[in-house]
Design a protein around this motif. Structure first.
Motif: not given
Length: 459
Positions: A369, A371, A408, A414, A416
């Motif tokens: 992940r 961000e 986001r 973001a 993932r």
């Protein structure tokens, strides 16, 4: 990968020099016919008895049979058949027809029985192997029918074979003789068909192997194109940002500009190192394996350090117990983090930006992940997206994992990805790569590093 010892084996007859088979046939026919002639009449003269040698016989005392001793015509036929086989590869039908005529003439002249039909048998094999199946089967049937039809008209009783007047003292056809010739012809034809089918299967296997090698080479080129894209996109982006910083601070803050130039030097050195590692896969067979380490999460700290040197604040977190990963998952996780940080560097916008990298080790998968809290991509940006997001998604899909990317809710972006650590990737999850490495490069050129509203990519 080392291979087991290669077993020595004889080459296939089709790979032999063209003269080898005719020479073998010549030796067989000559010595076989000489032996047959010697055995047909015990005293070496034509059998003029009752046909089964009451006065003359085989060397062991058994009965012989009447023959015409080999003369100039006989030797010409005997040597001519093997000589014509030299043409069997270039002119298979002509070779079959002429050897068939010579063989028929040999037996019409009532020369000794023996392996005189070997030449026409080889010609039949060659014609069928060359694809002339109908001509060979039909020609053999017609030739056998004409031969026995002719012998029925001009043939003499068997006891008079080779002794009657005339140029063709051949015996009349008999049930045994017809059965033998038909059976021999069918045996040769069936054998030729089996040889032909075996050759076709071998050729098909060779084509399949060649296609598989071409497919693997194409996949390897595409993989290297993707690797080069990831390596260059990340490092060139870092160099671009630091060059801008150095130019901006050259006059006002030379010391900070010096730091930026040092970061450019380090990023360019890393780019060259990774390019050598990727292109090293093209080394010639037999060369040693590349000595540089393969990209993976073991080099994550170096990657984060380079991102920090570019002015990006990076926070890293690891959940679970770090452990060695399968090579595919390890490389994909590293490249996803690398590409995500490149996107942050290029698209997060001005001002202090923080990127958070989280690696979670689980029993059967690893989660990556990344961000950031930057401004993200402008919604008014009308440039086509780059290939960075697509490349990350394809890496995850190739391993049977999942991938998500987007803005986001509170600002920023973001990424993932979840990568399985066991099992094989599903067939349906093959990446939709460009047709070859050049197409991959074109795709990278078209994606100039600008993002789309929902997904952003880098060069």
């Amino acid at each position: 990968m080392p291979h087991g010892p290669v077993r020595a084996h004889w080459p296939r007859p089709s790979a032999w020099p063209v003269w080898v088979v005719p020479l073998l046939v010549l030796v067989l026919e000559f010595f076989g016919t000489m032996a047959a002639q010697h055995g047909a009449s015990g005293d070496g003269s034509p059998n003029r008895g009752d046909g089964w040698g009451h006065g003359h016989g085989w060397g062991d005392g058994s009965a012989g049979y009447g023959i015409t001793h080999l003369d100039g015509i006989g030797y010409t036929i005997l040597f001519g058949g093997p000589a014509l086989l030299l043409l069997r590869r270039r002119y298979p039908v002509f070779t079959l027809a002429t050897t068939g005529l010579l063989t028929g003439l040999y037996f019409l002249r009532a020369y000794p029985y023996g392996p005189a039909a070997a030449a026409v048998g080889i010609a039949m094999l060659a014609a069928i192997a060359a694809g002339h199946r109908l001509v060979t089967w039909a020609g053999t049937a017609v030739a056998v029918s004409v031969y026995f039809g002719l012998t029925a008209l001009i043939g003499v009783p068997f006891p008079e074979r080779g002794t009657a007047g005339g140029p063709f003292p051949v015996e009349e056809p008999s049930i045994g003789g017809v059965s033998f010739v038909v059976g021999w012809s069918l045996a040769v034809l069936v054998t030729a068909e089996l040889v032909r089918m075996t050759g076709q299967r071998a050729a098909e296997r060779a084509r399949t192997r060649a296609e598989e090698e071409r497919r693997q080479a194409s996949e390897e080129r595409l993989r290297m194109a993707r690797e080069l894209h990831d390596v260059l996109a990340h490092n060139i982006s870092m160099i671009n940002v630091q060059a801008g910083v150095a130019l901006h601070l050259m006059d006002g803050d030379p010391e900070q500009a010096r730091t930026a130039l040092a970061a450019i030097k380090e990023a360019s050195k890393e780019a060259l190192t990774e390019m050598r590692s990727v292109i090293g896969a093209l080394r010639a067979q037999g060369e040693t394996a590349p000595r540089s380490p393969t990209a993976g999460l073991g080099r994550l700290d170096d990657l984060l350090a380079r991102a920090r040197s570019a002015g990006l604040a990076v926070e890293a977190e690891t959940a679970g117990e770090p452990r060695p990963l399968p090579a595919g998952a390890d490389l994909a996780a590293f490249r996803i983090v690398q590409e995500s940080l490149t996107n942050v560097t290029r698209h997060a916008g001005p001002g202090p930006v923080t990127a958070r990298v989280r690696i979670a080790y689980r029993d059967r998968e690893i989660e990556v992940r990344v961000e950031d809290d930057g401004r993200g991509v402008s919604l008014l940006d009308d440039h086509p997206g780059g290939s960075g997001i697509r490349g990350m998604r394809e890496r995850a899909a190739a391993l049977g994992g999942t991938f998500e990317a987007g803005p986001r809710a509170g600002g920023g972006y973001a990424v993932r990805a979840t990568l399985p650590l066991t099992g094989e990737p599903p067939d349906a999850a093959e990446p939709a790569e460009p047709a070859d490495a050049a197409d991959a490069a074109d795709a990278a050129d078209r994606g100039s590093g600008e993002g789309a509203p929902a997904e952003r990519g880098s060069q």
